[in-house]
Design an enzyme around this catalytic site. Structure first.
Site, PDB file in Angstrom:
ATOM      1  N   SER A  40     -18.463  12.812 -20.988  1.00 42.14           N
ATOM      2  CA  SER A  40     -17.369  14.074 -21.550  1.00 42.14           C
ATOM      3  C   SER A  40     -16.824  14.571 -20.464  1.00 42.14           C
ATOM      4  O   SER A  40     -15.994  13.759 -19.821  1.00 42.14           O
ATOM      5  CB  SER A  40     -17.459  14.470 -22.778  1.00 42.14           C
ATOM      6  OG  SER A  40     -15.956  14.804 -23.651  1.00 42.14           O
ATOM      7  N   HIS A  55     -19.438   9.836 -30.186  1.00 40.40           N
ATOM      8  CA  HIS A  55     -19.399  10.222 -29.269  1.00 40.40           C
ATOM      9  C   HIS A  55     -20.733  10.631 -28.224  1.00 40.40           C
ATOM     10  O   HIS A  55     -20.384  10.898 -27.065  1.00 40.40           O
ATOM     11  CB  HIS A  55     -18.403  11.945 -28.948  1.00 40.40           C
ATOM     12  CG  HIS A  55     -18.002  12.582 -28.179  1.00 40.40           C
ATOM     13  ND1 HIS A  55     -17.483  12.039 -26.846  1.00 40.40           N
ATOM     14  CD2 HIS A  55     -17.996  13.686 -27.320  1.00 40.40           C
ATOM     15  CE1 HIS A  55     -17.240  12.571 -25.674  1.00 40.40           C
ATOM     16  NE2 HIS A  55     -17.861  13.523 -26.551  1.00 40.40           N
TER      17      HIS A  55
END
Length: 713
Positions: free
Chosen positions: A572, A687
């Protein structure tokens, strides 16, 4: 926001809108005429998914050929499915609740037990919901997300379930007593929703109510009060944020005698404005906009992110202040400081029992726990501090067990403390406010042999002279000969600290086979409080990358590794970190694992939740801010004439937080320029990159196969 370990997960505010819709309805004017790969932003488009499947097939053929791939995948899944893990619990009423996955229940069981049973070696678990059975019955790919308990004497709760691991969830009311979803109960369709109980017949809800109900970041802008038995369209608006905000949210405190409802609007990721809801009216709560504030019975706690000059005194950034709530709301500003920072000590967080505040303090990136308790009443009252006798150094996590809705709560002063370090499996301790010592009640077995391994903390000097700490985990028998396969891991954003963790998967797949693990505590994180983070945001974001490069150079100078054997990994925001660093200094590395990354910083704010992160990076639509973003944005800085090592991008189609197009487009551009690229996109996973243990074991095995191929001796 970033993929993180257990301590570091940041709870993003929930929101509505499908990923594709949010990407397509962006109002940003960011120029994209020079981008030939915009079609890869169509998350579920046939052309884009065909490209993904082709890349997956080609990359898997390479990585699965590694002789350790299949043995690793089998062993990693065994580790992830192991029943020897410590079941993590949260308390509601008379029970401790746990969500559990293993080999026989890959989607998971929601279950509960009592504290008396939990502390035994083999707790007696009572099944509440079988997610595998539910998914099969409903023909849905359900992934557990979270639950909101009504509490008190009620058996009702709101369960949020995700399809494939996305942030967006379906919310359904469930009755724990009957083990059934409530017919005609509160139900929300798939969205990133904000929900909280007011009472058994009313809930606050923020979701996609239609045009104008979401912020530019795609999160709820409007909070409504929804009455049982009425359609969602009849819910009454009680609070509104602004379109440019990150989100609007609500928190309900049901502590008897101290009931409060607080609404918040977040202008950006690090700020909020609060309003107290009383008698149907809103009262603004004055505080520094970047301070975190919480009510605790008759007190208020304020954690500062910047210096605060008030009532003739300046409280430093990173302090935790305490004051009587009623006096504070009247405008008085008389505080007692529960914590003030030093050069090496910062406040990671705090938790609350009925009568004490437990502080999670970072001391040179190792945890200590301090307990504050009020002694006496009235004018003679005083606050006393003690330090809990916990293992050190390592990472600690404190969870209190007090349920304020339980009268004469027998667990009002009970808390759990978990300890872990790089070479020590998790241990769980039970503590009480009236006892100085902790009772170890559970410990996880070792999943790899640490004999001869060691951990050291070193410091590198960054470009501007800042000392940057980092951990080195040494396998058995290695010496500083410059030939050690070494993986440098980092994050460096959003005030998230990189603390020690125990990973059985990393132990088996990397350390036990002779790999060195390095974890960098670079600026942008929270290791030394808000100032450490604020030193590397917006125009100063490059400092995160300079710090990471400095650690890499220090590893090479100390002959811990060399460019041939040194790789980097991050997820990320950490994916942006490794992407930017590789573009700037490719000669330092021979591998990069870039997970669910941000990479196209010209368009990050137009994709999914990206607009909510402009407080960290800046706004690329503002020319002065694009001027500094453009210097490090990986997608705009990859060059055909540069020599990069073969890289590995990992993402997820169902990631509705960081758009998979970041990795897709970067891989496509690098391949167009003739660079060697491996790419894997899980069609599920969210995610976190995986929807269940099998997917996680598979992904990690692909990564280890890549790393050993690139970095092995």
């Amino acid at each position: 926001m970033p993929t993180l370990n257990r301590r570091q997960a940041l709870a993003l505010l929930s929101a509505a809108g499908s990923p594709l819709a949010m990407a397509q309805t962006s109002t940003s004017a960011s120029p994209a005429a020079d981008d030939p790969y915009l079609w890869l932003e169509d998350v579920q488009g046939d052309k884009a998914l065909n490209w993904v499947r082709e890349r997956n097939k080609a990359s898997r053929a390479v990585l699965e050929a590694h002789p350790d791939f299949e043995p690793n995948r089998k062993r990693l899944k065994e580790i992830l499915d192991s029943r020897d893990r410590i079941p993590q619990v949260s308390r509601d009423g008379n029970y401790l609740y746990n969500f559990w996955r293993d080999q026989t229940q890959p989607r998971g069981l929601w279950r509960r037990t009592t504290l008396e049973s939990y502390v035994t070696p083999n707790p007696a678990w009572e099944l509440v919901l079988d997610l595998d059975a539910l998914a099969k019955a409903e023909n849905e790919n359900w992934v557990w997300s979270r639950v909101s308990m009504l509490g008190g004497k009620s058996s009702r709760c709101l369960i949020s379930l995700s399809r494939g691991g996305a942030d967006a969830t379906v919310v359904r009311e469930f009755d724990i007593a009957t083990r059934r979803f409530v017919d005609g109960g509160f139900t929300l369709p798939e969205a990133k929703s904000e929900v909280d109980w007011l009472d058994e017949n009313r809930v606050f809800v923020g979701t996609d109510f239609g045009p104008g109900s979401l912020t530019d970041s795609g999160y709820p802008r409007v909070i409504k009060l929804w009455q049982r038995g009425t359609p969602l369209s009849a819910a009454t608006t009680v609070y509104e944020g602004q379109v440019k905000d990150v989100a609007a949210s609500v928190q309900v405190d049901s502590t008897p005698g101290f009931e409060r409802v607080v609404f918040a609007r977040s202008p950006d990721f690090f700020t909020n404005e609060l309003s107290l809801w009383q008698g149907g009216k809103l009262q603004a709560i004055a505080k520094p906009i970047d301070a975190q504030m919480a009510f605790w019975r008759d007190q208020v706690l304020i954690k500062l992110r910047s210096d605060w000059a008030v009532a003739g005194k300046t409280w430093p950034s990173g302090s935790l202040l305490l004051a009587p709530a009623d006096a504070y709301l009247r405008g008085e500003r008389n505080f007692f400081a529960l914590f003030t920072p030093t050069a090496t000590r910062s406040l990671e967080g705090y938790s609350l029992t009925r009568s004490q505040v437990l502080l999670d303090v970072l001391d040179n990136v190792a945890n200590r726990v301090l307990a504050w308790r009020k002694q006496g009443d009235g004018a003679s009252a005083r606050w006393e501090q003690r330090e809990l006798k916990t293992p050190f150094p390592g990472a600690l996590q404190v969870r209190t067990l007090h349920d304020p809705q339980v009268a004469q709560d027998a667990m009002a002063e009970h808390f759990l403390v978990s300890y872990v370090d790089f070479l020590t499996p998790d241990s769980l301790y039970l503590g009480r406010a009236d006892v100085d010592t902790l009772e170890r009640i559970k410990s996880r077995p070792a999943f790899f042999d640490t004999t001869g391994m060691k951990v050291e903390q070193r410091f590198a000097k960054s470009k501007d002279g800042t000392r940057v700490p980092y951990f080195v985990v040494w396998p058995k028998g290695l010496t500083a000969d410059g030939k050690n396969p070494t993986l440098l891991y980092g994050y460096g954003g959003f005030e998230v600290s990189m603390q020690p963790w125990y990973s059985a998967g990393w132990g088996h797949g990397w350390l036990a086979k002779g790999g060195v693990l390095v974890v960098a505590n670079i600026r942008g994180g929270g290791e030394f409080g808000p100032a450490w983070h604020q030193a590397a945001v917006k125009a100063n974001k490059q400092r995160s990358y300079d710090d990471f490069i400095a650690v890499a150079e220090d590893l090479i100078a100390a002959k811990i590794s060399s460019p041939r054997h040194l790789g980097i990994q991050g997820g990320s925001n950490g994916g942006l970190l490794v992407g930017a660093v590789l573009m700037q200094r490719p000669e330092l590395f021979n591998a990069m694992v870039c997970q669910v990354p941000l990479l196209d910083m010209k368009r990050f704010h137009t994709l999914l939740a990206g607009a909510s992160w402009m407080a960290e990076y800046g706004n690329p639509d503002v020319p002065a801010e694009w001027a500094y973003i453009s210097k490090y944005s990986p997608y705009q800085n990859v060059r055909q004439t540069m020599k990069y090592p073969r890289v590995f991008f990992v993402t997820s189609t169902r990631d509705d937080r960081v758009h998979p197009a970041h990795a897709r487009k970067m891989a496509a551009r690098m391949m167009e320029q003739g660079h060697a690229v491996l790419y894997y996109e899980n069609i599920e996973g969210g995610h976190g990159g995986a929807a269940d243990n099998a997917q996680l074991a598979d992904r990690q095995s692909l990564e280890f196969a890549y790393l050993w191929t690139q970095l092995g001796r």
